[in-house]
Design a protein around this motif. Structure first.
Motif, PDB file in Angstrom:
ATOM      1  N   ASN A  53      -8.711   5.193   0.081  1.00  0.00           N
ATOM      2  CA  ASN A  53      -9.020   4.912  -1.330  1.00  0.00           C
ATOM      3  C   ASN A  53     -10.523   4.793  -1.542  1.00  0.00           C
ATOM      4  O   ASN A  53     -10.986   3.963  -2.324  1.00  0.00           O
ATOM      5  CB  ASN A  53      -8.332   3.599  -1.749  1.00  0.00           C
ATOM      6  N   HIS A  90       0.839  -1.203   0.000  1.00  0.00           N
ATOM      7  CA  HIS A  90       0.000   0.000   0.000  1.00  0.00           C
ATOM      8  C   HIS A  90       0.874   1.253   0.000  1.00  0.00           C
ATOM      9  O   HIS A  90       0.604   2.228  -0.710  1.00  0.00           O
ATOM     10  CB  HIS A  90      -0.921  -0.011   1.217  1.00  0.00           C
ATOM     11  N   GLN A 140       0.747   3.918  -3.108  1.00  0.00           N
ATOM     12  CA  GLN A 140       0.397   5.321  -2.896  1.00  0.00           C
ATOM     13  C   GLN A 140       1.525   6.246  -3.360  1.00  0.00           C
ATOM     14  O   GLN A 140       1.278   7.275  -4.008  1.00  0.00           O
ATOM     15  CB  GLN A 140       0.101   5.562  -1.401  1.00  0.00           C
ATOM     16  N   ILE A 199     -13.432  -0.937  -3.383  1.00  0.00           N
ATOM     17  CA  ILE A 199     -12.536  -1.026  -2.226  1.00  0.00           C
ATOM     18  C   ILE A 199     -13.238  -1.569  -0.986  1.00  0.00           C
ATOM     19  O   ILE A 199     -12.625  -2.179  -0.120  1.00  0.00           O
ATOM     20  CB  ILE A 199     -11.908   0.375  -1.926  1.00  0.00           C
TER      21      ILE A 199
END
Length: 371
Positions: A98, A29, A33, A104
């Protein structure tokens, strides 16, 4: 180690695997990002991104996983609770960061399905309740999460969580049934193996003495001849209890059986694990000596003879029994019958020449020359 110990070890391994997976999710993650910010159009400035999106969430998720690992090390009984609490927090953080990605929310299904691995329905229900609480918290206090939801999502997400819980429950119930069937099959297989082992032992050993029986002796004897032809020496000894018929006639067959069992016990105590001892028939025994020199084989055989001559039998009014022994080493090219007949001839000569004797070919030659 019992089944419960094995199950606990397996569960402990899975907990550690989940924790390693959590660290991997955090790292991925973080990388995703950062890549999106550097190479895609990102709707915020560097300071806001690095603090609010990258640093703070990563530190928070890492702290949660680190705490879970610490608790798992010092108080494993709480590992399950914290494992899925931390998984829920990680899912919430990723969803929060997100929320513009419509799918998601499906992340909340992952902890539910992951809990099914442990085949504990209570754990899955607890995890499902955590996801429902997480959805409520996000909807109630996260403005942007609420902003991106529509009326259908308010029905679909809880419904997905419910269906996911039902599916996980079915997996657990079916898994338990499969595990139960497998355990029953394994138990039946183990029992069959034990029964076969018992039958095999009964078919290869003599019930009275515990030594190998006549048939087993010949199987080992043929193998010994194969090894002998390949250069591995062995020695054959035949042992016969002196005056055994007189013992049976005077004291009875039960006493004779007791004497046979005691003679067998002395034989077993004096040979090595590499040697094969059998009850050849009646009061006669056979020993195959392996991995020994001729002198060592003779020493063991004669030790048996000597010890028996000093062993008193209460059933025989505290007198001893003696044995006569013929011993010969295998010579390359000798047949099965030839070697056995030569050793049997040595045994016969030992009994004729006074009994209580271990006779070898060299001693037989000297005896004949003296005669």
């Amino acid at each position: 180690m019992g089944p419960s110990d094995t199950s606990a070890q397996r569960q402990a391994k899975w907990i550690k695997r989940f924790l390693r997976t959590y660290w991997l999710v955090i790292a991925l993650h973080f990388a995703a990002q950062l890549w999106a910010f550097l190479f895609l159009s990102y709707p915020m400035g560097p300071h806001e991104f690095y603090y609010d999106v990258l640093l703070y969430p990563t530190l928070l998720m890492s702290a949660v996983v680190g705490l879970t690992q610490f608790v798992d090390a010092i108080a494993p009984k709480y590992s399950f609770v914290l494992l899925f609490v931390s998984g829920t927090i990680i899912a919430m953080m990723i969803i929060h960061l997100n929320m513009d990605i419509r799918i998601i929310g499906a992340l909340m299904l992952l902890p539910i399905f992951a809990s099914a691995i442990f085949f504990r329905l209570d754990l899955t229900l607890f995890t499902s309740a955590l996801q429902a609480a997480a959805f409520f918290i996000l909807y109630r206090w996260d403005y942007w999460f609420k902003y991106y939801l529509n009326d259908f999502d308010l029905i679909a997400v809880p419904l997905f969580l419910l269906v996911g819980t039902l599916v996980a429950g079915i997996i657990i119930i079916n898994g338990r049934e499969l595990a139960s069937d497998l355990e029953a099959t394994l138990t039946a297989k183990q029992n069959l193996m034990i029964e076969n082992a018992v039958i095999r032992k009964l078919s290869t050993t003599d019930a009275l003495t515990g030594l190998y029986n006549h048939i087993s002796f010949h199987e080992f004897y043929e193998k010994a001849l194969e090894y002998g032809n390949q250069g591995a020496p062995f020695h054959l000894a035949l042992i016969d209890i002196d005056n055994f018929k007189r013992i049976n006639d005077k004291y009875g067959h039960r006493t004779g059986d007791a004497v046979l069992a005691r003679v067998a016990k002395v034989i077993k105590e004096n040979i090595s694990p590499a040697d094969i001892a059998s009850r050849y028939g009646g009061e006669e025994f056979a020993i195959l000596f392996f991995e020994k020199s001729y002198e060592e084989a003779y020493e063991l055989a004669d030790r048996v003879r000597q010890q028996l001559s000093e062993t008193l039998h209460e059933e025989l009014e505290n007198t001893a029994v003696t044995v006569s022994i013929g011993l010969k080493s295998y010579s390359e090219g000798a047949t099965k019958e030839q070697l056995f007949e030569e050793v049997d001839e040595l045994l016969y000569t030992a009994k004729k020449s006074g009994k209580n004797t271990t006779l070898t070919p060299l001693q037989q030659t000297r005896h004949l020359q003296s005669v």
